[in-house]
Design a protein around this motif. Structure first.
Motif, short mmCIF file in Angstrom:
data_model
loop_
_atom_site.label_atom_id
_atom_site.label_comp_id
_atom_site.label_asym_id
_atom_site.label_seq_id
_atom_site.Cartn_x
_atom_site.Cartn_y
_atom_site.Cartn_z
N LEU A 106 4.02 -0.57 7.28
CA LEU A 106 2.89 -1.49 7.37
C LEU A 106 2.47 -1.74 8.81
N THR A 107 3.47 -2.05 9.66
CA THR A 107 3.19 -2.34 11.06
C THR A 107 4.49 -2.20 11.85
N LEU A 126 -0.62 -14.51 1.00
CA LEU A 126 -0.04 -13.22 0.63
C LEU A 126 0.14 -12.42 1.90
N GLU A 127 1.35 -12.02 2.17
CA GLU A 127 1.66 -11.37 3.44
C GLU A 127 2.50 -10.11 3.24
N ASP A 128 2.36 -9.21 4.18
CA ASP A 128 3.26 -8.05 4.32
C ASP A 128 3.44 -7.26 3.02
N VAL A 129 2.32 -6.88 2.47
CA VAL A 129 2.31 -6.07 1.25
C VAL A 129 2.45 -4.61 1.64
N LEU A 180 -5.40 -14.00 1.79
CA LEU A 180 -4.84 -12.82 2.43
C LEU A 180 -5.82 -12.26 3.45
N ASP A 181 -5.29 -11.50 4.38
CA ASP A 181 -6.09 -10.68 5.31
C ASP A 181 -5.86 -9.22 4.93
N TYR A 197 -7.90 -5.55 -3.89
CA TYR A 197 -7.60 -6.98 -4.07
C TYR A 197 -8.63 -7.65 -4.98
N ARG A 231 -4.13 -12.76 19.55
CA ARG A 231 -2.87 -12.00 19.66
C ARG A 231 -2.17 -12.36 20.96
#
Ligand code: 16G
Length: 169
Positions: free
Chosen positions: A45-46, A104-107, A140-141, A150, A168
Motif C-alpha cells: 500500500l505504502t 476506513l484506513e490502510d485497505v 475514507l481517502d 467504494y 505532510r
C-alpha cells in the motif's frame, strides 16, 4: 454482522455464517501476524519502513490500550499468510450527540489474490462493524481509480463538503 445491510453485491452470496471460501478467515489482527507477512502486505500500500518485532509489539499494545483501532485481516489458512487488511479507527466526538466517527484506513489486498472479492469482503466487514459500534458516518481517502469500487459498497462523494487535504511532515 448483517451483510444484507450493505449494498455490496457478492457473487456467490456470502453472510457471516458463510463468509466465503473455507481456506480463509476474516479476523482481528493478532501479535503473531508479524510472522505471517502482515507488514509485507502493508508495504504493497505504502512505505512501512523497517519495523522490528519490538516496534510492532509496542504499537500493537498501544492500540489495544487506547482503543478504537480495529485492524482487521484475512488469513489464508493454507499458507498461514495475511492476504488482506483494513483498519477501522473510531474517533470520539462531541457533535451529533457525543457520537462516533469511523475512518476506513490502510485497505490492501495481496496482488496475487485479486479478483476473489477479498477487498469487498474486508471493506464491507469493517464498514458494518463501524455501524454496529454506533458510528454516524464512515469516511475514507482514496485514489481516483478506486472511487467506483467504494461507490459500489455504499460510499458517496460529497462534492463541496469533503475534500481530502493533507499536510505532510
Ligand atoms: C490511502 C489509504 C489510507 C492510507 C494511505 C497511505 C484507504 C481507504 N486509504 O489513502 O488509509 O493510510 O493510502 O498513503 O485505504 P500515504 O503513505 O501516501 O499516506
Amino acid at each position: 454482522l448483517d451483510f444484507n445491510k450493505s449494498p455490496a453485491v457478492f457473487n456467490p452470496r456470502i453472510s457471516t455464517v458463510n463468509p466465503g471460501a473455507d481456506w480463509m478467515v476474516v479476523r482481528p489482527l493478532q501479535r503473531g501476524d508479524f510472522d505471517k507477512g502482515f507488514l509485507q502486505l502493508l508495504s504493497q500500500l505504502t512505505s512501512t519502513g523497517s519495523i522490528t518485532r519490538k516496534q510492532f509489539d509496542e504499537r500493537f499494545t498501544q492500540m489495544k490500550i487506547s482503543g478504537g483501532h480495529y485492524v482487521t485481516v484475512i488469513e489464508d489458512k493454507r499458507s498461514s499468510k495475511i492476504i488482506a487488511a483494513a483498519t477501522l479507527t473510531v474517533e470520539q466526538k462531541f457533535i451529533h450527540n457525543c457520537s462516533l466517527r469511523g475512518r476506513l484506513e490502510d485497505v490492501v489486498v495481496n496482488d496475487t489474490y485479486r479478483g476473489k472479492q477479498l477487498g469487498k469482503l474486508i471493506v464491507v466487514t469493517v464498514s458494518l462493524l463501524a455501524q454496529e459500534l454506533g458510528c454516524y458516518k464512515m469516511s475514507l481517502d482514496c485514489k481516483d481509480k478506486l472511487i467506483k469500487f467504494y461507490e459500489s459498497l455504499g460510499y458517496k462523494l460529497e462534492p463541496g463538503n469533503s475534500n481530502a487535504m493533507n499536510m505532510r511532515f
